[in-house]
Design a protein around this motif. Structure first.
Motif, mmCIF file in Angstrom:
data_model
loop_
_atom_site.group_PDB
_atom_site.id
_atom_site.type_symbol
_atom_site.label_atom_id
_atom_site.label_comp_id
_atom_site.label_asym_id
_atom_site.label_seq_id
_atom_site.Cartn_x
_atom_site.Cartn_y
_atom_site.Cartn_z
ATOM 1 N N ALA A 162 46.654 -59.913 112.170
ATOM 2 C CA ALA A 162 46.427 -60.804 113.144
ATOM 3 C C ALA A 162 47.127 -62.146 112.561
ATOM 4 O O ALA A 162 47.810 -62.906 113.344
ATOM 5 C CB ALA A 162 45.212 -60.936 113.486
ATOM 6 N N ALA A 163 47.141 -62.297 111.159
ATOM 7 C CA ALA A 163 47.665 -63.404 110.767
ATOM 8 C C ALA A 163 49.219 -63.331 110.921
ATOM 9 O O ALA A 163 49.713 -64.488 111.131
ATOM 10 C CB ALA A 163 47.425 -63.579 109.177
ATOM 11 N N ILE A 164 49.754 -62.205 110.681
ATOM 12 C CA ILE A 164 51.179 -62.067 110.945
ATOM 13 C C ILE A 164 51.669 -62.381 112.260
ATOM 14 O O ILE A 164 52.555 -63.094 112.792
ATOM 15 C CB ILE A 164 51.569 -60.859 110.278
ATOM 16 N N ALA A 165 50.695 -61.804 113.001
ATOM 17 C CA ALA A 165 50.992 -62.001 114.660
ATOM 18 C C ALA A 165 51.009 -63.558 114.924
ATOM 19 O O ALA A 165 52.000 -64.031 115.830
ATOM 20 C CB ALA A 165 50.090 -61.359 115.498
ATOM 21 N N CYS A 166 50.004 -64.151 114.198
ATOM 22 C CA CYS A 166 50.017 -65.836 114.583
ATOM 23 C C CYS A 166 51.351 -66.504 114.288
ATOM 24 O O CYS A 166 51.947 -67.392 114.608
ATOM 25 C CB CYS A 166 48.905 -66.339 113.942
ATOM 26 N N ALA A 167 51.632 -66.035 112.907
ATOM 27 C CA ALA A 167 52.673 -66.842 112.249
ATOM 28 C C ALA A 167 54.053 -66.655 112.879
ATOM 29 O O ALA A 167 54.875 -67.467 112.951
ATOM 30 C CB ALA A 167 52.839 -66.294 110.679
ATOM 31 N N GLU A 168 54.020 -65.542 113.579
ATOM 32 C CA GLU A 168 55.320 -65.130 114.329
ATOM 33 C C GLU A 168 55.475 -66.243 115.642
ATOM 34 O O GLU A 168 56.477 -66.484 115.913
ATOM 35 C CB GLU A 168 55.133 -63.726 115.164
ATOM 36 N N ILE A 169 54.444 -66.674 116.109
ATOM 37 C CA ILE A 169 54.547 -67.559 117.091
ATOM 38 C C ILE A 169 54.468 -68.957 116.757
ATOM 39 O O ILE A 169 55.213 -69.815 117.397
ATOM 40 C CB ILE A 169 53.069 -67.495 117.763
ATOM 41 N N THR A 170 54.295 -69.459 115.564
ATOM 42 C CA THR A 170 54.039 -70.749 115.147
ATOM 43 C C THR A 170 55.109 -70.909 113.696
ATOM 44 O O THR A 170 55.426 -72.043 113.600
ATOM 45 C CB THR A 170 52.948 -71.151 114.441
ATOM 46 N N GLY A 171 55.680 -69.835 113.424
ATOM 47 C CA GLY A 171 56.987 -70.219 112.196
ATOM 48 C C GLY A 171 55.843 -70.687 111.010
ATOM 49 O O GLY A 171 56.673 -71.187 110.124
ATOM 50 N N SER A 172 54.846 -70.210 111.097
ATOM 51 C CA SER A 172 53.957 -70.784 109.608
ATOM 52 C C SER A 172 53.922 -69.727 108.369
ATOM 53 O O SER A 172 54.520 -68.458 109.016
ATOM 54 C CB SER A 172 52.595 -70.917 110.069
ATOM 55 N N THR A 173 53.715 -69.861 107.496
ATOM 56 C CA THR A 173 53.753 -68.965 106.358
ATOM 57 C C THR A 173 52.299 -68.252 106.385
ATOM 58 O O THR A 173 51.329 -69.071 106.882
ATOM 59 C CB THR A 173 54.218 -69.355 105.003
ATOM 60 N N VAL A 174 52.223 -67.157 105.760
ATOM 61 C CA VAL A 174 50.688 -66.555 105.354
ATOM 62 C C VAL A 174 50.616 -66.446 104.041
ATOM 63 O O VAL A 174 51.428 -65.671 103.209
ATOM 64 C CB VAL A 174 50.593 -65.367 106.182
ATOM 65 N N LYS A 175 49.539 -66.738 103.567
ATOM 66 C CA LYS A 175 49.432 -66.651 101.896
ATOM 67 C C LYS A 175 47.704 -65.665 101.905
ATOM 68 O O LYS A 175 46.809 -66.459 102.540
ATOM 69 C CB LYS A 175 49.122 -67.777 101.483
ATOM 70 N N ILE A 176 47.660 -65.085 100.879
ATOM 71 C CA ILE A 176 46.506 -64.377 100.564
ATOM 72 C C ILE A 176 46.048 -64.992 99.221
ATOM 73 O O ILE A 176 46.624 -64.945 98.308
ATOM 74 C CB ILE A 176 46.502 -62.652 100.489
ATOM 75 N N ILE A 177 44.561 -65.447 99.559
ATOM 76 C CA ILE A 177 44.020 -66.002 98.184
ATOM 77 C C ILE A 177 42.645 -65.051 97.931
ATOM 78 O O ILE A 177 41.808 -64.834 98.953
ATOM 79 C CB ILE A 177 43.471 -67.347 98.384
ATOM 80 N N MET A 178 42.636 -64.238 96.836
ATOM 81 C CA MET A 178 41.450 -63.473 96.262
ATOM 82 C C MET A 178 40.449 -64.511 96.033
ATOM 83 O O MET A 178 40.630 -65.231 94.914
ATOM 84 C CB MET A 178 42.128 -62.629 95.175
ATOM 85 N N ASN A 179 39.318 -64.165 96.496
ATOM 86 C CA ASN A 179 37.850 -64.736 95.861
ATOM 87 C C ASN A 179 37.087 -63.709 95.356
ATOM 88 O O ASN A 179 36.187 -63.239 96.168
ATOM 89 C CB ASN A 179 37.066 -65.664 97.010
ATOM 90 N N HIS A 180 37.242 -63.184 94.197
ATOM 91 C CA HIS A 180 36.453 -62.399 93.582
ATOM 92 C C HIS A 180 35.175 -62.930 92.973
ATOM 93 O O HIS A 180 34.865 -64.127 92.936
ATOM 94 C CB HIS A 180 37.242 -61.732 92.644
ATOM 95 N N ASP A 181 34.216 -61.950 92.580
ATOM 96 C CA ASP A 181 33.021 -62.265 92.172
ATOM 97 C C ASP A 181 33.024 -63.226 91.236
ATOM 98 O O ASP A 181 33.508 -62.763 90.124
ATOM 99 C CB ASP A 181 32.081 -61.155 91.999
ATOM 100 N N GLY A 182 32.306 -64.469 91.445
ATOM 101 C CA GLY A 182 32.098 -65.388 90.031
ATOM 102 C C GLY A 182 33.732 -66.320 89.784
ATOM 103 O O GLY A 182 33.383 -66.947 88.891
ATOM 104 N N LYS A 183 34.586 -65.981 90.897
ATOM 105 C CA LYS A 183 35.986 -66.854 90.600
ATOM 106 C C LYS A 183 36.188 -67.678 92.067
ATOM 107 O O LYS A 183 37.495 -67.979 91.999
ATOM 108 C CB LYS A 183 36.912 -65.653 90.565
ATOM 109 N N ALA A 184 35.118 -68.406 92.598
ATOM 110 C CA ALA A 184 35.403 -69.136 93.613
ATOM 111 C C ALA A 184 36.132 -70.333 93.198
ATOM 112 O O ALA A 184 37.174 -70.969 94.016
ATOM 113 C CB ALA A 184 33.893 -69.494 94.298
ATOM 114 N N GLU A 185 35.979 -70.829 91.959
ATOM 115 C CA GLU A 185 36.712 -71.839 91.515
ATOM 116 C C GLU A 185 38.113 -71.753 91.273
ATOM 117 O O GLU A 185 38.956 -72.580 91.453
ATOM 118 C CB GLU A 185 35.913 -72.535 89.977
#
Ligand code: ATP
Ligand code: MG
Length: 200
Positions: A162-185
């Motif tokens: 869904a993120a890539i489909a949205c980016a196709e419409i808006t020309g935005s980029t897509v980035k994945i950020i991992m939020n592993h246990d105890g690593k929110a900071e």
């Protein structure tokens, strides 16, 4: 073509992955480094305020069980409101790519919302499905749906599409950020770096 309204960053991730946790920490870090022009908006809160003012719901967790056509109308009203906020602020939108409804997955950012917001960037906050299941079961503050690890995994995979489909419409980029246990900071620090990468 969809036009930029200012600087808008859309931050998504499946329920309980930790978007609000990571964003609260990001905002604290951004403000500590002297950036006071950042506005954090929870899409669900804006939608909830619209729906509540219309007498459709009394609490947030009733939102996802509204008929999908009602959810779509409330969604549209919220997009217009948020786009207006980007005139003089950097707007960070905390939202969902897909909402799991009894009728199936409902896009959180359908074409008219993507065009109304036209963000610079879509961020997907992710974690291992097992981590998300654990967080949901421990989160006493919310009335969370029970979902198997396999279903959580599928939900997360579909959000990438869904993120890539949205980016196709808006020309935005897509980035994945991992939020592993105890690593929110750590996830918050990575997110702040991204916000700073987009000057205009
Ligand atoms: P929703 O989409 O329903 O608003 P969310 O993605 O904003 O969910 P949060 O409310 O931020 O999720 O987090 C859900 C739960 O997971 C909370 O209890 C939070 O404290 C916990 N949590 C978030 N990030 C982490 C992490 N990195 N490690 C451990 N627990 C976490
Ligand atoms: Mg949240």
């Amino acid at each position: 073509m969809a036009e930029r309204k200012g600087r808008i960053f859309i931050v998504t991730g499946i329920p309980g992955v930790g978007k609000t946790t990571v964003l609260d920490a990001s905002l604290e870090a951004a403000r500590a480094s002297g950036s006071d022009e950042v506005l954090l908006v929870n899409y669900g809160t804006v939608m909830f305020e619209e729906a509540k003012s219309k007498g459709l719901v009394e609490n947030r967790d009733q939102m996802r069980n509204l008929p999908s056509e009602v959810q779509r109308e409330v969604q549209r009203l919220a997009a217009e409101k948020i786009a207006g906020m980007a005139k003089n602020k950097i707007v960070i939108v905390d939202t969902h790519m897909l909402i799991k409804t009894p009728e199936g997955f409902l896009p959180g950012i359908p074409i008219w919302v993507a065009e109304a917001l036209c963000p610079n960037l879509f961020i997907l906050v992710e974690a291992f499905p097992e981590e998300i299941a654990g967080r949901r079961s421990r989160d006493a503050a919310r009335n969370r749906d029970l979902e198997s690890v396999k279903d959580i995994d599928l939900h997360q995979q579909l959000c990438r599409s869904a993120a890539i489909a949205c980016a196709e419409i808006t020309g935005s980029t897509v980035k994945i950020i991992m939020n592993h246990d105890g690593k929110a900071e750590e996830a918050a620090a990575e997110t702040v770096k991204l916000f700073k990468a987009f000057k205009r």
